[in-house]
Design a protein around this motif. Structure first.
Motif, PDB file in Angstrom:
ATOM      1  N   SER A 156       0.829  -1.200   0.000  1.00 13.06           N
ATOM      2  CA  SER A 156       0.000   0.000   0.000  1.00 13.06           C
ATOM      3  C   SER A 156       0.868   1.255   0.000  1.00 13.06           C
ATOM      4  O   SER A 156       0.599   2.227  -0.718  1.00 13.06           O
ATOM      5  CB  SER A 156      -0.914  -0.013   1.230  1.00 13.06           C
ATOM      6  OG  SER A 156      -1.756   1.123   1.263  1.00 13.06           O
ATOM      7  N   TYR A 157       1.943   1.231   0.798  1.00 14.96           N
ATOM      8  CA  TYR A 157       2.872   2.367   0.833  1.00 14.96           C
ATOM      9  C   TYR A 157       3.530   2.571  -0.526  1.00 14.96           C
ATOM     10  O   TYR A 157       3.646   3.706  -1.020  1.00 14.96           O
ATOM     11  CB  TYR A 157       3.937   2.141   1.903  1.00 14.96           C
ATOM     12  CG  TYR A 157       5.077   3.136   1.832  1.00 14.96           C
ATOM     13  CD1 TYR A 157       4.924   4.435   2.302  1.00 14.96           C
ATOM     14  CD2 TYR A 157       6.290   2.765   1.259  1.00 14.96           C
ATOM     15  CE1 TYR A 157       5.961   5.347   2.197  1.00 14.96           C
ATOM     16  CE2 TYR A 157       7.330   3.680   1.163  1.00 14.96           C
ATOM     17  CZ  TYR A 157       7.163   4.966   1.636  1.00 14.96           C
ATOM     18  OH  TYR A 157       8.183   5.869   1.529  1.00 14.96           O
ATOM     19  N   ALA A 158       3.965   1.480  -1.164  1.00 14.70           N
ATOM     20  CA  ALA A 158       4.612   1.579  -2.471  1.00 14.70           C
ATOM     21  C   ALA A 158       3.672   2.216  -3.493  1.00 14.70           C
ATOM     22  O   ALA A 158       4.093   3.054  -4.310  1.00 14.70           O
ATOM     23  CB  ALA A 158       5.058   0.195  -2.945  1.00 14.70           C
ATOM     24  N   MET A 163       3.865   3.761  -7.252  1.00 15.02           N
ATOM     25  CA  MET A 163       3.922   2.490  -7.962  1.00 15.02           C
ATOM     26  C   MET A 163       2.527   2.098  -8.448  1.00 15.02           C
ATOM     27  O   MET A 163       1.523   2.370  -7.790  1.00 15.02           O
ATOM     28  CB  MET A 163       4.460   1.413  -7.013  1.00 15.02           C
ATOM     29  CG  MET A 163       4.689   0.079  -7.669  1.00 15.02           C
ATOM     30  SD  MET A 163       5.503  -1.048  -6.513  1.00 15.02           S
ATOM     31  CE  MET A 163       5.421  -2.566  -7.454  1.00 15.02           C
ATOM     32  N   SER A 164       2.455   1.460  -9.615  1.00 22.85           N
ATOM     33  CA  SER A 164       1.170   1.047 -10.179  1.00 22.85           C
ATOM     34  C   SER A 164       1.066  -0.476 -10.171  1.00 22.85           C
ATOM     35  O   SER A 164       1.970  -1.166 -10.636  1.00 22.85           O
ATOM     36  CB  SER A 164       1.037   1.567 -11.612  1.00 22.85           C
ATOM     37  OG  SER A 164      -0.176   1.130 -12.194  1.00 22.85           O
ATOM     38  N   ILE A 165      -0.025  -0.995  -9.609  1.00 23.35           N
ATOM     39  CA  ILE A 165      -0.299  -2.427  -9.653  1.00 23.35           C
ATOM     40  C   ILE A 165      -1.743  -2.622 -10.114  1.00 23.35           C
ATOM     41  O   ILE A 165      -2.606  -1.788  -9.824  1.00 23.35           O
ATOM     42  CB  ILE A 165      -0.077  -3.112  -8.283  1.00 23.35           C
ATOM     43  CG1 ILE A 165      -0.998  -2.506  -7.205  1.00 23.35           C
ATOM     44  CG2 ILE A 165       1.377  -3.012  -7.853  1.00 23.35           C
ATOM     45  CD1 ILE A 165      -0.898  -3.221  -5.854  1.00 23.35           C
ATOM     46  N   PRO A 166      -2.035  -3.714 -10.831  1.00 24.55           N
ATOM     47  CA  PRO A 166      -3.390  -3.887 -11.381  1.00 24.55           C
ATOM     48  C   PRO A 166      -4.409  -4.430 -10.389  1.00 24.55           C
ATOM     49  O   PRO A 166      -5.620  -4.262 -10.587  1.00 24.55           O
ATOM     50  CB  PRO A 166      -3.180  -4.870 -12.529  1.00 24.55           C
ATOM     51  CG  PRO A 166      -1.967  -5.645 -12.126  1.00 24.55           C
ATOM     52  CD  PRO A 166      -1.093  -4.691 -11.378  1.00 24.55           C
ATOM     53  N   ALA A 167      -3.956  -5.089  -9.319  1.00 21.89           N
ATOM     54  CA  ALA A 167      -4.888  -5.650  -8.331  1.00 21.89           C
ATOM     55  C   ALA A 167      -4.110  -5.961  -7.060  1.00 21.89           C
ATOM     56  O   ALA A 167      -2.911  -6.240  -7.093  1.00 21.89           O
ATOM     57  CB  ALA A 167      -5.555  -6.910  -8.869  1.00 21.89           C
ATOM     58  N   MET A 215      -1.506   2.250   6.663  1.00 25.25           N
ATOM     59  CA  MET A 215      -2.542   2.091   5.651  1.00 25.25           C
ATOM     60  C   MET A 215      -3.739   3.018   5.845  1.00 25.25           C
ATOM     61  O   MET A 215      -4.475   3.258   4.883  1.00 25.25           O
ATOM     62  CB  MET A 215      -3.007   0.634   5.590  1.00 25.25           C
ATOM     63  CG  MET A 215      -1.997  -0.295   4.948  1.00 25.25           C
ATOM     64  SD  MET A 215      -2.595  -2.007   4.758  1.00 25.25           S
ATOM     65  CE  MET A 215      -3.646  -1.856   3.307  1.00 25.25           C
ATOM     66  N   GLN A 216      -3.939   3.541   7.028  1.00 24.69           N
ATOM     67  CA  GLN A 216      -5.060   4.462   7.196  1.00 24.69           C
ATOM     68  C   GLN A 216      -4.845   5.727   6.366  1.00 24.69           C
ATOM     69  O   GLN A 216      -5.804   6.462   6.096  1.00 24.69           O
ATOM     70  CB  GLN A 216      -5.285   4.799   8.671  1.00 24.69           C
ATOM     71  CG  GLN A 216      -4.164   5.507   9.372  1.00 24.69           C
ATOM     72  CD  GLN A 216      -4.403   5.596  10.878  1.00 24.69           C
ATOM     73  OE1 GLN A 216      -3.577   5.158  11.668  1.00 24.69           O
ATOM     74  NE2 GLN A 216      -5.517   6.151  11.277  1.00 24.69           N
ATOM     75  N   LYS A 220      -5.599   5.189   0.793  1.00 20.21           N
ATOM     76  CA  LYS A 220      -6.428   6.127   0.043  1.00 20.21           C
ATOM     77  C   LYS A 220      -5.966   6.270  -1.399  1.00 20.21           C
ATOM     78  O   LYS A 220      -6.731   6.669  -2.276  1.00 20.21           O
ATOM     79  CB  LYS A 220      -6.411   7.496   0.727  1.00 20.21           C
ATOM     80  CG  LYS A 220      -6.967   7.504   2.143  1.00 20.21           C
ATOM     81  CD  LYS A 220      -6.719   8.826   2.839  1.00 20.21           C
ATOM     82  CE  LYS A 220      -7.160   8.781   4.292  1.00 20.21           C
ATOM     83  NZ  LYS A 220      -6.838  10.040   5.039  1.00 20.21           N
ATOM     84  N   GLU A 221      -4.691   5.941  -1.641  1.00 21.40           N
ATOM     85  CA  GLU A 221      -4.131   6.072  -2.986  1.00 21.40           C
ATOM     86  C   GLU A 221      -4.255   4.795  -3.804  1.00 21.40           C
ATOM     87  O   GLU A 221      -3.894   4.780  -4.981  1.00 21.40           O
ATOM     88  CB  GLU A 221      -2.654   6.472  -2.891  1.00 21.40           C
ATOM     89  CG  GLU A 221      -2.389   7.737  -2.088  1.00 21.40           C
ATOM     90  CD  GLU A 221      -3.134   8.941  -2.642  1.00 21.40           C
ATOM     91  OE1 GLU A 221      -3.220   9.052  -3.885  1.00 21.40           O
ATOM     92  OE2 GLU A 221      -3.640   9.759  -1.833  1.00 21.40           O
TER      93      GLU A 221
END
Length: 289
Positions: A156-158, A163-167, A215-216, A220-221
């Motif tokens: 989540s931080y990355a 960083m872009s991930i699809p799922a 993660m709180q 959100k991103e």
């Protein structure tokens, strides 16, 4: 639910008796020790079953920063990358990996710095995220990231850092900063004096508050499809943390399971069924796309 002292490993049982005395007599030393412990994972040796399971994976090491990071892979097709939690290791995913591979994917596992067969002593979420990003960038067709506990928080931080991930599938993720610190203080029997020391060290060493990288805030991103799984019997991370994620992303798919703790969710057939079904519904994760 707070754990009883006898449920902790014996070093922590000793520490819980001595730490309040150290806080009283030498608070500065207590803070330094707490920070050291907070950044130092317990590196458990591989069990015989894990050693045998590891032999069934292709293994390689890549250089990430100052560490040699162990990467395991198995299967054919689109890649699913898994990142374990604090004081964990890749073979905690061995049952999940078998299901992922059987469903037509390549499962890739990382030993984070300071964990498993990777090098390093003290480490942190930033190094977890760096290792995750380095492995992800080497994959041919990565279609989903799976994180357990701190591994989920690191992914989540990355993403929050660009960083872009699809799922993204999150298992037993710690979300609320105050709860994370409180659980650590329970482990060592520390007080607010020590928590202040951790906050100060985070600011001085990393230039940001501890809360800002949990993660709180970072979740959100995360805009990709998300699966969240948590066990009701999780005494390391309360199931209420999943509900916080749902508040941030009401559209995420979330499942809560009775009779599961913090680690059982990685191998229980019920959670693995949910995970594979979710993967197969992702358009980008279908084999051959």
């Amino acid at each position: 639910m707070a754990r009883q002292a006898l449920e902790y490993p014996w070093p922590f049982r000793v520490l819980r008796k001595l730490f309040p005395i150290l806080e009283t007599l030498a608070p500065g030393m207590a803070k330094a020790l707490a920070v050291r412990l907070f950044l130092t994972p317990i590196k458990f040796p591989l069990k015989s079953a894990d050693k045998e399971a590891a032999k069934r994976f292709q293994q390689r090491k890549i250089k990430v920063g100052e560490n040699d990071v162990m990467v395991y892979s198995k299967g054919e097709g689109p890649e699913v990358l898994c990142l374990h939690g604090w004081s964990g290791q890749s073979m905690q995913f061995k049952a999940m990996a078998e299901r992922i591979v059987s469903a037509g994917y390549t499962c890739v596992l990382i030993d984070a710095p300071g964990h498993g067969q990777s090098t390093g002593g003290t480490t942190n979420m930033f190094e977890f995220a760096e290792a995750f990003g380095a492995v992800w960038d080497e994959l041919d067709h990565p279609v989903a990231a799976i994180g357990h506990s701190l591994g989920a928080a690191s992914i989540s931080y990355a993403v929050a850092e660009g960083m872009s991930i699809p799922a993204f599938a999150s298992f037993g993720a710690p979300v609320v900063a105050a709860d994370i610190i409180s659980e650590f203080l329970r482990r060592i029997n520390g007080s607010s004096i020590t928590s202040d020391g951790i906050e100060q060290r985070t600011l001085s060493q990393f230039g940001r508050s501890f809360e800002s990288v949990t993660m709180q805030h970072t979740f959100k991103e995360v805009q990709c499809p998300v699966l969240g799984i948590h066990g009701v019997a999780d005494i390391d991370v309360p199931v209420s943390h999943l509900k916080v994620l749902q508040t941030i992303r009401p559209d995420m798919e979330a499942h809560v399971f009775e009779g599961m703790g913090h680690r059982r969710i990685l191998k229980d057939e019920r959670t693995l069924d949910v995970l594979v079904t979710w993967l197969q519904r992702l358009p980008s994760a279908r084999k051959g796309q």
